[in-house]
Design a protein around this motif. Structure first.
Motif, PDB file in Angstrom:
ATOM      1  N   ASP A   1       0.592  -1.377  -0.124  1.00  0.00           N
ATOM      2  CA  ASP A   1       0.387   0.165   0.247  1.00  0.00           C
ATOM      3  C   ASP A   1       0.410   1.252   0.004  1.00  0.00           C
ATOM      4  O   ASP A   1       2.024   2.014   1.452  1.00  0.00           O
ATOM      5  N   PRO A   2       0.830   2.062  -0.918  1.00  0.00           N
ATOM      6  CA  PRO A   2       1.761   3.346  -1.042  1.00  0.00           C
ATOM      7  C   PRO A   2       1.504   4.228  -0.040  1.00  0.00           C
ATOM      8  O   PRO A   2       2.776   5.298   0.009  1.00  0.00           O
ATOM      9  N   ALA A   3       0.047   4.142   0.655  1.00  0.00           N
ATOM     10  CA  ALA A   3      -0.405   5.515   1.890  1.00  0.00           C
ATOM     11  C   ALA A   3       0.963   4.916   2.923  1.00  0.00           C
ATOM     12  O   ALA A   3       0.831   5.976   3.618  1.00  0.00           O
ATOM     13  N   LYS A   4       0.894   3.579   3.326  1.00  0.00           N
ATOM     14  CA  LYS A   4       1.783   3.153   4.866  1.00  0.00           C
ATOM     15  C   LYS A   4       2.950   2.833   3.895  1.00  0.00           C
ATOM     16  O   LYS A   4       3.526   2.609   3.516  1.00  0.00           O
ATOM     17  N   LYS A   5       3.655   3.654   5.344  1.00  0.00           N
ATOM     18  CA  LYS A   5       5.101   3.456   5.288  1.00  0.00           C
ATOM     19  C   LYS A   5       5.599   1.741   6.504  1.00  0.00           C
ATOM     20  O   LYS A   5       5.092   1.420   6.723  1.00  0.00           O
ATOM     21  N   ALA A   6       7.186   1.625   5.663  1.00  0.00           N
ATOM     22  CA  ALA A   6       7.487   0.998   6.037  1.00  0.00           C
ATOM     23  C   ALA A   6       7.702   0.879   7.639  1.00  0.00           C
ATOM     24  O   ALA A   6       8.208   2.057   7.876  1.00  0.00           O
ATOM     25  N   VAL A   7       7.708  -0.573   7.660  1.00  0.00           N
ATOM     26  CA  VAL A   7       7.923  -0.435   9.597  1.00  0.00           C
ATOM     27  C   VAL A   7       8.728  -1.806   9.694  1.00  0.00           C
ATOM     28  O   VAL A   7       9.032  -2.909   9.078  1.00  0.00           O
ATOM     29  N   GLY A   8       9.869  -1.022  10.826  1.00  0.00           N
ATOM     30  CA  GLY A   8      10.963  -2.791  10.674  1.00  0.00           C
ATOM     31  C   GLY A   8      12.335  -1.828  11.310  1.00  0.00           C
ATOM     32  O   GLY A   8      11.414  -0.975  12.393  1.00  0.00           O
TER      33      GLY A   8
END
Length: 132
Positions: free
Chosen positions: A4-11
């Protein structure tokens, strides 16, 4: 799989947005208080010297600040011939002149030197004792 381009990566080094520190909010609001700087010593000195004390001046009982009582005592001692008290008063006078950044401080120093010289000459003449 598409992202989903609206969500940023989490990590790693990218925590979820809702658990990040908020702008303007302390990270540890109830943590260890900061150490007091030298201002605390000044505040304590002001608290002690600024308190009211009862003393006797010229036969009258008056309530004045501890700082003023100390100045009064130093002045009395200087007039009685205590050279240390006189030097202390002159030192305080120079300090207050430099704090105020006044121009005539150098003139006062010359006047003070003349006053001290006259006082010492008179004291040397009256070395046998006696009163004023």
């Amino acid at each position: 799989m598409s992202r989903d381009p609206a969500k940023k990566a989490v990590g790693y080094k990218a925590p979820p947005e809702d658990s990040r520190f908020k702008k303007g909010q302390s990270g540890n609001p109830s943590g260890k208080p900061r150490r007091a700087k030298n201002g605390a010593a000044v505040d304590e000195r002001e608290a002690v010297l600024g308190r009211m004390v009862t003393t006797r001046i010229n036969g009258k009982v008056v309530r004045i600040t501890a700082r003023r009582a100390l100045y009064e005592k130093a002045v009395d001692m200087a007039f009685k011939g205590d050279m240390r008290a006189l030097a202390l008063l002159l030192k305080f006078d120079r300090m207050s002149d430099s704090d105020a950044a006044s121009g005539p401080a150098e003139q006062n120093t010359a006047e003070e030197e003349a006053l001290i010289a006259r006082y010492l000459a008179r004291k040397a003449n009256d070395a046998g004792g006696g009163g004023e």
